[in-house]
Design an enzyme around this catalytic site. Structure first.
Site, PDB file in Angstrom:
ATOM      1  N   THR A 242       0.829  -1.204   0.000  1.00  0.00           N
ATOM      2  CA  THR A 242       0.000   0.000   0.000  1.00  0.00           C
ATOM      3  C   THR A 242       0.863   1.254   0.000  1.00  0.00           C
ATOM      4  O   THR A 242       2.010   1.239   0.469  1.00  0.00           O
ATOM      5  CB  THR A 242      -0.910   0.031   1.248  1.00  0.00           C
ATOM      6  OG1 THR A 242      -1.573   1.291   1.344  1.00  0.00           O
ATOM      7  CG2 THR A 242      -0.099  -0.178   2.517  1.00  0.00           C
ATOM      8  N   ASP A 243       0.303   2.342  -0.499  1.00  0.00           N
ATOM      9  CA  ASP A 243       1.009   3.624  -0.451  1.00  0.00           C
ATOM     10  C   ASP A 243       1.204   4.113   0.973  1.00  0.00           C
ATOM     11  O   ASP A 243       2.068   4.956   1.253  1.00  0.00           O
ATOM     12  CB  ASP A 243       0.272   4.685  -1.279  1.00  0.00           C
ATOM     13  CG  ASP A 243      -1.157   4.943  -0.803  1.00  0.00           C
ATOM     14  OD1 ASP A 243      -1.623   4.254   0.143  1.00  0.00           O
ATOM     15  OD2 ASP A 243      -1.822   5.822  -1.368  1.00  0.00           O
ATOM     16  N   GLU A 244       0.427   3.587   1.905  1.00  0.00           N
ATOM     17  CA  GLU A 244       0.509   4.065   3.286  1.00  0.00           C
ATOM     18  C   GLU A 244       1.820   3.700   3.972  1.00  0.00           C
ATOM     19  O   GLU A 244       2.141   4.257   5.027  1.00  0.00           O
ATOM     20  CB  GLU A 244      -0.683   3.555   4.096  1.00  0.00           C
ATOM     21  CG  GLU A 244      -2.011   4.110   3.626  1.00  0.00           C
ATOM     22  CD  GLU A 244      -3.133   3.917   4.635  1.00  0.00           C
ATOM     23  OE1 GLU A 244      -2.851   4.008   5.846  1.00  0.00           O
ATOM     24  OE2 GLU A 244      -4.270   3.690   4.208  1.00  0.00           O
ATOM     25  N   TYR A 269      -2.062  -0.669  10.667  1.00  0.00           N
ATOM     26  CA  TYR A 269      -2.258  -1.322   9.378  1.00  0.00           C
ATOM     27  C   TYR A 269      -1.031  -1.164   8.485  1.00  0.00           C
ATOM     28  O   TYR A 269      -0.463  -2.150   7.999  1.00  0.00           O
ATOM     29  CB  TYR A 269      -3.491  -0.748   8.677  1.00  0.00           C
ATOM     30  CG  TYR A 269      -3.474  -0.943   7.178  1.00  0.00           C
ATOM     31  CD1 TYR A 269      -3.474  -2.227   6.638  1.00  0.00           C
ATOM     32  CD2 TYR A 269      -3.452   0.148   6.303  1.00  0.00           C
ATOM     33  CE1 TYR A 269      -3.440  -2.418   5.256  1.00  0.00           C
ATOM     34  CE2 TYR A 269      -3.419  -0.037   4.935  1.00  0.00           C
ATOM     35  CZ  TYR A 269      -3.411  -1.315   4.416  1.00  0.00           C
ATOM     36  OH  TYR A 269      -3.376  -1.494   3.048  1.00  0.00           O
ATOM     37  N   LYS A 273       1.893  -3.863   6.938  1.00  0.00           N
ATOM     38  CA  LYS A 273       2.190  -4.001   5.512  1.00  0.00           C
ATOM     39  C   LYS A 273       3.678  -3.746   5.245  1.00  0.00           C
ATOM     40  O   LYS A 273       4.299  -4.409   4.415  1.00  0.00           O
ATOM     41  CB  LYS A 273       1.333  -3.051   4.692  1.00  0.00           C
ATOM     42  CG  LYS A 273      -0.153  -3.361   4.728  1.00  0.00           C
ATOM     43  CD  LYS A 273      -0.464  -4.745   4.176  1.00  0.00           C
ATOM     44  CE  LYS A 273      -0.339  -4.805   2.660  1.00  0.00           C
ATOM     45  NZ  LYS A 273      -0.737  -6.137   2.133  1.00  0.00           N
TER      46      LYS A 273
END
Length: 782
Positions: A242-244, A269, A273
């Site tokens: 994810t970009d997060e 979260y 990841k």
């Protein structure tokens, strides 16, 4: 000199290994500049030993597939050239090592193409992966696609309906955390490619249930990687991140995060990841696994579970409800339409280079408030009255912005503009409003969907007579095989199975809850452990395996709260320590706790005068400290605010249709010699206890004034009692001052504002209407 000699000897050994493999393909290697004499010497030596040609102007080293895990020579060349500007060195597909000169136009065409045979897609009954799976099944009939999904709350077999009749599709129900199952599938299905989408992804959930994210996102990924290492047959492992993981992008940044940017996750979260990415990278470097990682922006489109922003807004708008925005709505996000993202994965699968990371992004950004306004415009809603600003997340990144040039160099580009994609998405949800069933809990401003061990079994349109058999792990002939390495079970319902664990078996409310569960055919068991004993609570949960926990236990005193004044330690032990203990255990296990509390923590004051109709709201601070019982309940309610897995229900002066029960408020005052006459909020259990079960189903959280709207006085109740039950009944009033002489502790009198509950359950009756319908009419004697 020693370093150069070591490199020379290492290269010599590598050449021997290379010859032993009998490579079938020619090496094409770049010719370095004269300043890179050491590298040039090594390359020349390599080319004197194997079939090789040197390109005069840039190029690439190309190794056969079966050499990539043994390519000592390749590694040596890589490290020889690494960091020697202006050249760039990196591994690529099938052992391709690219040494690119800025003046060179690229590697020879066709070198980076990859053709899979048997693909395992994890989590493909979910949103993004289902679009990828359907696309690959449709576009590549020669590829066999095996889907592995545990069917958690946010996935559905219906998402795979376009593929279910295809001969190259197979579905397996199971958890990526099961090493036996994963190894079995890789071997029996001859899997050569894994596209790993399965993950817990909702940030709100990660704040309240972070261990489940670690289990799914990190441990599950580790199981897959280890299976790849053991079986030794995987030619591509595409890990979906994810970009997060990059954390916040600066608000004034013109260039987005590129693939080599530092990872700075800011929530549980994204941290899991990022952790999974580290494992993927480690297995690529330590064991030579051919890994590729993707990091994507937000995705929207059909089939998405409505805990996410856009489908949530759509469903709320369809119902005419306000659109909740965390904070002030200034957070910036980039949104990609699902089919564009599916195409990106199609490109990465075939053209992506091993060892590389690819951002899947768009430079078209939108503030959350702008998304809400766009939605209002399409639904003809007034944004000023339709947008509701709510409390922000514990941490909410202001902006994510990606540099997507690397993926574009493979030939991908965004096709769907925002306006077109949003219209398509709205059209799909309006045509499929019940796709996900009851999603009331997901539509809350801060949803917390419960993630049960093994998933929530959302088997919509799934096989109704398939069996789980850990011995045979049989896949049926209709391409829908259900497999779980556990005990034998059968699927008998399309709805998630509920099982309640109830504490307070001997209490009034606890007993009524059990009766309601029997009437509604909900599985339930009463807890055997004492609330103060953590080990006993853990044993209950481990044995019963509930989906929800109800706490109806507590000390109120017998015959009344005056008992608590002389038994303070016992009251604290149960009402405070025990309740907190249960909430903590439930949070640790990812369980929602419905906690029956009290509204007897307020008393009429200048801002809420008696008879004014101005009730105390959920966010108001308790102001009644007249009884020790109320003190403990107010104390524990304040502490429970730190637990986002708790739904606190403020009950007041409970009444039921059982007029023989001594705990019933009507029974009490009908037996008193004298009564005061003060209007109060009250709870009609016959109407509200079924609502508490519905609140559990909707996974509602926070504090709720659990009373019927309005107030009713003692005299008004006794007048109705006289009318319906005993026309000869008489009573005598006395003042609060007179009452104080016969009781130990003062009593709470107040009105609670029940508008929050009424908004959630519009059918809720006012206190007087409910009294007549549920209590007095059923008991009418004349």
């Amino acid at each position: 000199m020693a370093t150069k000699l070591f490199a020379y000897l290492f290269l010599l050994l590598s050449v021997a290994a290379l010859r032993a493999v009998q490579a079938e393909k020619t090496w094409c290697v770049a010719k370095p500049s004269s300043s890179q004499s050491e590298l040039l010497e090594n390359l020349n030596f390599a080319c004197s030993q194997v079939d090789c040609r040197i390109l005069e102007k840039g190029g690439a080293c190309y190794l056969p597939d079966n050499l990539i895990n043994h390519a000592s020579m390749a590694m040596n060349i890589y490290y020889q050239c690494k960091g020697r500007n202006p050249w760039n060195c990196h591994f690529g597909n099938s052992g391709l090592i690219t040494l690119t000169d800025p003046s060179y136009g690229g590697c020879p065409s066709g070198m980076a193409n990859y053709t899979p045979k048997n693909i395992l897609i994890t989590g493909a009954a979910g949103f993004i992966a289902s679009h990828v799976a359907n696309r690959l099944i449709r576009n590549y009939p020669d590829y066999k696609i095996v889907v592995l999904d545990k069917l958690d709350y946010c996935s559905s077999l219906k998402n795979l309906n376009p593929s279910r009749s295809s001969p190259n599709f197979k579905f397996v129900k199971g958890d990526i955390g099961s090493a036996d199952l994963v190894n079995y599938l890789l071997i029996t299905e001859s899997i050569d490619t894994i596209m790993h989408f399965a993950a817990q992804t909702h940030v709100d959930n990660s704040f309240g249930n972070s261990f489940e994210f670690t289990k799914n996102n990190i441990y599950g990924t580790h199981v897959l990687l280890e299976a790849c290492k053991v079986t030794g047959q995987i030619r591509r492992f595409i890990h979906v991140s994810t970009d997060e993981v990059y954390g916040e992008t600066e608000e004034d940044a013109v260039v987005g995060n590129h693939e080599a940017s530092q990872l700075l996750p800011t929530n549980p979260y994204s941290a899991t990841k990022a952790g999974a990415e580290m494992l993927v990278m480690a297995y690529g470097r330590s064991y030579g696994l051919p890994v590729i990682t993707t990091r994507g922006n937000n995705v929207y489109g059909p089939n998405q579970f409505p805990e996410k922003l856009i489908p949530k807004f759509i469903l709320l708008a369809m119902r005419g409800k306000p659109l909740p925005i965390h904070g002030d709505g200034s957070n910036v996000r980039s949104y990609l339409y699902c089919e564009d993202v599916a195409e990106a994965f199609e490109v990465i699968l075939h053209k992506g280079e091993v060892g590389h990371v690819y951002n899947i992004g768009t430079k078209r950004e939108r503030r959350v408030i702008d998304v809400a306004k766009d939605m209002c415009k399409l639904f003809n809603m007034d944004p000023d009255s339709s947008i509701e600003f709510v409390e922000n997340r514990p941490f909410n990144d202001q902006r994510y912005f990606l540099d997507d040039e690397k993926l574009k160099s493979l030939g991908w580009s965004e096709r769907t503009v925002w306006e077109e994609g949003l219209k398509k998405t709205i059209e799909w949800y309006t045509s499929n409003p019940n796709w996900w069933g009851d999603v009331s809990g997901a539509l809350l401003p801060h949803p917390r969907m419960l993630m049960m061990p093994g998933g929530a079994d959302r088997l919509v349109d799934g096989p109704e007579n398939a069996e789980f058999d850990s011995a045979n792990l049989a896949i049926n002939t209709a391409q829908i095989g259900v497999q779980v390495p556990s005990s034998k079970t059968s699927i008998s319902s399309k709805k998630p199975t509920l099982k309640f664990l109830i504490y307070g078996k001997t209490g009034w409310i606890g007993g009524l809850l059990g009766n309601l569960c029997e009437k509604q055919q909900i599985q339930y068991e009463y807890g055997k452990g004492r609330l103060e004993d953590r080990s006993q609570l853990l044993a209950d949960i481990q044995t019963i395996k509930p989906t929800h926990v109800f706490n109806a236990a507590g000390v109120t005193g017998r015959p009344n709260v005056d008992w608590c004044e002389s038994h303070k330690t016992e009251t604290i032990r149960t009402n405070v320590l025990g309740t907190l203990n249960l909430a903590d255990v439930c949070r640790e296990r990812g369980l929602l706790m419905i906690n029956f509390a009290t509204g007897c923590i307020f008393e009429y004051d200048a801002k809420h005068p008696e008879g004014s109709g101005i009730g105390f709201k959920e966010e108001d601070t308790p102001n009644f400290i007249g009884s020790f019982y109320s003190k403990t309940k107010a104390m524990v309610e304040e502490l429970l605010k730190e637990y986002d897995n708790v739904c606190t229900l403020r009950v007041r002066m409970p009444i039921s249709s059982d007029l023989n029960n001594p705990r019933n408020f009507i029974t009490k005052i009908a037996r008193y010699d004298k009564v005061v006459n003060i209007p109060n909020s009250m709870t009609i259990l016959d109407e509200l206890l079924p609502i508490s079960i519905e609140m559990a189903k909707r996974n509602l959280r926070g504090i709720w004034n659990f009373t019927n709207p309005g107030v009713v006085s003692h005299n008004e109740i006794l007048e109705i009692y006289k009318k319906y039950i005993n026309p000869e009944f008489k009573w005598v009033n006395f003042t609060l001052e007179e009452q104080a002489k016969v009781i130990v502790a003062p009593r709470s009198n107040n009105e609670l504002d029940a508008s929050k509950l009424k908004n959630e359950f519009p059918e809720l009756l006012s206190i007087k209407e409910s009294l007549i319908k549920y209590v007095f009419k059923p008991n009418k004697k004349h």
